[in-house]
Scaffold this motif. Structure first.
Motif, PDB file in Angstrom:
ATOM      1  N   ASP A 190     -30.793  67.301  46.418  1.00  0.00           N
ATOM      2  CA  ASP A 190     -31.418  67.142  47.567  1.00  0.00           C
ATOM      3  C   ASP A 190     -30.563  66.706  48.835  1.00  0.00           C
ATOM      4  OD1 ASP A 190     -33.246  65.959  49.444  1.00  0.00           O
ATOM      5  OD2 ASP A 190     -34.829  65.079  48.272  1.00  0.00           O
ATOM      6  N   ASP A 207     -27.366  65.697  54.343  1.00  0.00           N
ATOM      7  CA  ASP A 207     -25.962  65.357  54.207  1.00  0.00           C
ATOM      8  C   ASP A 207     -25.576  66.693  53.135  1.00  0.00           C
ATOM      9  OD1 ASP A 207     -23.368  65.032  52.614  1.00  0.00           O
ATOM     10  OD2 ASP A 207     -24.587  63.610  51.265  1.00  0.00           O
ATOM     11  N   SER A 263     -18.914  68.448  39.177  1.00  0.00           N
ATOM     12  CA  SER A 263     -19.460  67.072  39.527  1.00  0.00           C
ATOM     13  C   SER A 263     -19.271  66.110  38.434  1.00  0.00           C
ATOM     14  CB  SER A 263     -21.020  67.463  40.034  1.00  0.00           C
ATOM     15  OG  SER A 263     -21.070  68.379  41.025  1.00  0.00           O
ATOM     16  N   LEU A 265     -26.406  60.581  43.690  1.00  0.00           N
ATOM     17  CA  LEU A 265     -27.673  60.003  43.638  1.00  0.00           C
ATOM     18  C   LEU A 265     -28.908  60.472  42.849  1.00  0.00           C
ATOM     19  CD1 LEU A 265     -27.469  58.262  47.153  1.00  0.00           C
ATOM     20  CD2 LEU A 265     -26.599  57.355  44.895  1.00  0.00           C
ATOM     21  N   ASP A 290     -21.681  75.132  43.627  1.00  0.00           N
ATOM     22  CA  ASP A 290     -21.707  73.797  44.110  1.00  0.00           C
ATOM     23  C   ASP A 290     -23.008  72.838  44.017  1.00  0.00           C
ATOM     24  OD1 ASP A 290     -20.784  71.466  45.227  1.00  0.00           O
ATOM     25  OD2 ASP A 290     -20.065  72.341  47.045  1.00  0.00           O
ATOM     26  N   THR A 304     -24.274  69.605  41.104  1.00  0.00           N
ATOM     27  CA  THR A 304     -24.555  68.224  41.401  1.00  0.00           C
ATOM     28  C   THR A 304     -25.692  68.215  40.853  1.00  0.00           C
ATOM     29  OG1 THR A 304     -23.552  68.551  43.403  1.00  0.00           O
ATOM     30  CG2 THR A 304     -25.039  66.766  43.769  1.00  0.00           C
TER      31      THR A 304
HETATM   32  P1  AMP Z   1     -20.503  67.055  44.522  1.00  0.00           P
HETATM   33  O1  AMP Z   1     -19.298  66.510  44.456  1.00  0.00           O
HETATM   34  O2  AMP Z   1     -20.542  68.363  45.006  1.00  0.00           O
HETATM   35  O3  AMP Z   1     -21.324  66.748  43.227  1.00  0.00           O
HETATM   36  O4  AMP Z   1     -21.512  66.185  45.791  1.00  0.00           O
HETATM   37  C1  AMP Z   1     -21.564  64.927  45.673  1.00  0.00           C
HETATM   38  C2  AMP Z   1     -21.942  64.540  47.037  1.00  0.00           C
HETATM   39  O5  AMP Z   1     -23.258  65.323  47.404  1.00  0.00           O
HETATM   40  C3  AMP Z   1     -21.978  63.017  47.381  1.00  0.00           C
HETATM   41  O6  AMP Z   1     -20.780  62.719  47.681  1.00  0.00           O
HETATM   42  C4  AMP Z   1     -23.030  63.166  48.361  1.00  0.00           C
HETATM   43  O7  AMP Z   1     -22.614  63.581  49.709  1.00  0.00           O
HETATM   44  C5  AMP Z   1     -24.036  64.383  47.989  1.00  0.00           C
HETATM   45  N1  AMP Z   1     -25.209  63.985  46.933  1.00  0.00           N
HETATM   46  C6  AMP Z   1     -25.138  62.908  46.241  1.00  0.00           C
HETATM   47  N2  AMP Z   1     -26.271  63.025  45.492  1.00  0.00           N
HETATM   48  C7  AMP Z   1     -26.945  64.183  45.871  1.00  0.00           C
HETATM   49  C8  AMP Z   1     -28.045  65.074  45.364  1.00  0.00           C
HETATM   50  N3  AMP Z   1     -28.792  64.311  44.126  1.00  0.00           N
HETATM   51  N4  AMP Z   1     -28.438  66.206  45.953  1.00  0.00           N
HETATM   52  C9  AMP Z   1     -27.707  66.617  46.792  1.00  0.00           C
HETATM   53  N5  AMP Z   1     -26.501  66.120  47.490  1.00  0.00           N
HETATM   54  C10 AMP Z   1     -26.255  64.909  46.851  1.00  0.00           C
END
Ligand code: AMP
Ligand code: MG
Length: 329
Positions: A106, A159, A229, A247, A273, A277
């Motif tokens: 999200d 984000d 991730s 989160l 990517d 996540t």
């Molecule tokens: P990644 O390292 O690709 O798993 O992305 C983590 C980053 O995505 C975090 O540092 C946040 O900026 C953002 N993020 C955190 N939780 C979520 C989520 N549930 N869905 C999408 N982006 C997220």
């Protein structure tokens, strides 16, 4: 308080790359900091191609960073609705992946991540009431992207941190291919993408980091990416409790899905990517279900209780000294 840059730096440096030897032609290698992580690009090709790749990363960082107030994403978050083709396309892709993962991915969690201090490094633990009201300002379904217009309710903010490095890898791969590069290893933090094989024709070997140090194993990769991730990649501790950066969109708290890390292997950098996540948020059981239902990628999951799971497509490509189970269709 944890200073995250050195931690991220150390992690990224220690992670991932094995077997850079064997590049018979001209090897060009460069390391730099962008998108809040250490990147290392190794190509068999001309230095000018590497210059162009690095410039592309900086361009994307300036376009898509939620922190840099002059970026297009920051302007969108500040209320501007007209965006470039490129940003519109990536926002649409992010929303599609949110739908596909039933909201585990999200991109609207920015207000919540900010409340935890993950962007400034000024960490704090928001209370339940704060989280409840912040969650009212999230929800990918309420973001509308139509043509070059992106609209969302007041107080919402995007984000793209969970998908941006994947998109950057996709862009680099096509830019380098156009520049005639046929062999490259692109390490963008937890995202490793390879072009072709090593110059000697053997597959690149990408090591997947063990959250507690060392490696879970290696994946033989050719023209694909290996994206991980995990909560270990960015976190802080308060009163003996560890809080990480991924989160759960349902709770606004660091996801506690029983996974320590989720790795996706795929030819689609951008999707991989977002999916890594999302799988981390889903947990092993839902991730398996998702893989069976959607397919198009392979995955490696490490559970908090130490089970290592790989999907059947990796059977011949994954090597580990640890015992692992194979998930079949
Ligand atoms: P990644 O390292 O690709 O798993 O992305 C983590 C980053 O995505 C975090 O540092 C946040 O900026 C953002 N993020 C955190 N939780 C979520 C989520 N549930 N869905 C999408 N982006 C997220
Ligand atoms: Mg991601």
């Amino acid at each position: 308080m944890q200073n995250r840059k050195p931690a991220v730096l150390l992690w990224a440096l220690s992670a991932i790359l094995l077997c850079l030897c064997g590049c018979a032609g001209r090897t060009e290698k460069r390391q730099f900091f962008a998108m809040d992580t250490v990147m290392e690009l190794t190509i068999c090709g001309e230095r000018s191609a590497l210059d162009a790749a690095q410039a592309e990363i900086f361009r994307l960082d300036a376009l898509l960073s939620a922190q840099n107030q002059s970026s297009e994403l920051a302007r969108l978050n500040a209320g501007q609705t007209a965006v470039s083709d490129e940003t519109a396309k990536l926002v649409k892709r992010a929303l599609e992946l949110s739908r596909l993962t039933d909201g585990a991915f999200d991109p609207t969690l920015l207000p919540v991540s900010q409340a935890w201090g993950f962007f400034t490094g000024e960490y704090r633990v928001p209370d339940a009431e704060q989280l409840r009201s912040l969650l009212e300002k999230t929800g990918w379904q309420r973001v509308l992207a139509d043509g070059n217009t992106v609209t969302m309710p007041q107080g919402f903010a995007l984000d793209l941190g969970g998908i941006g490095k994947g998109y950057a890898a996709e862009r680099l791969r096509s830019l380098l291919l156009q520049a005639g590069v046929r062999s490259a290893l692109l390490s963008l933090g937890g995202n490793v993408s390879v072009i072709g094989t090593k110059p000697d024709g053997s597959a690149w070997r990408v090591a997947v980091q063990h959250p507690e140090g060392g490696f879970l194993g290696t994946v033989e990769a050719a023209d694909e990416c290996v994206v991980t991730s995990g909560g270990y990649q960015r976190f802080f501790e308060r009163d003996g409790v560890r809080y990480h950066h991924i989160l759960d969109p349902q709770t606004g708290r660091p996801a506690e899905s029983g996974l320590s890390s989720a790795t996706v292997v795929s030819g689609d950098d951008t999707a991989a990517d977002a999916l890594s996540t999302a799988l981390f948020v889903m947990g092993a059981e839902k991730a398996e279900e998702f893989w069976r239902r959607c397919g198009g990628f392979e995955m490696i999951l490490l559970t908090d209780d130490g089970r290592l799971l790989i999907t059947e497509g990796l059977r011949q490509k994954f090597t580990s000294e640890l015992p692992f189970e194979v998930i079949v269709r």
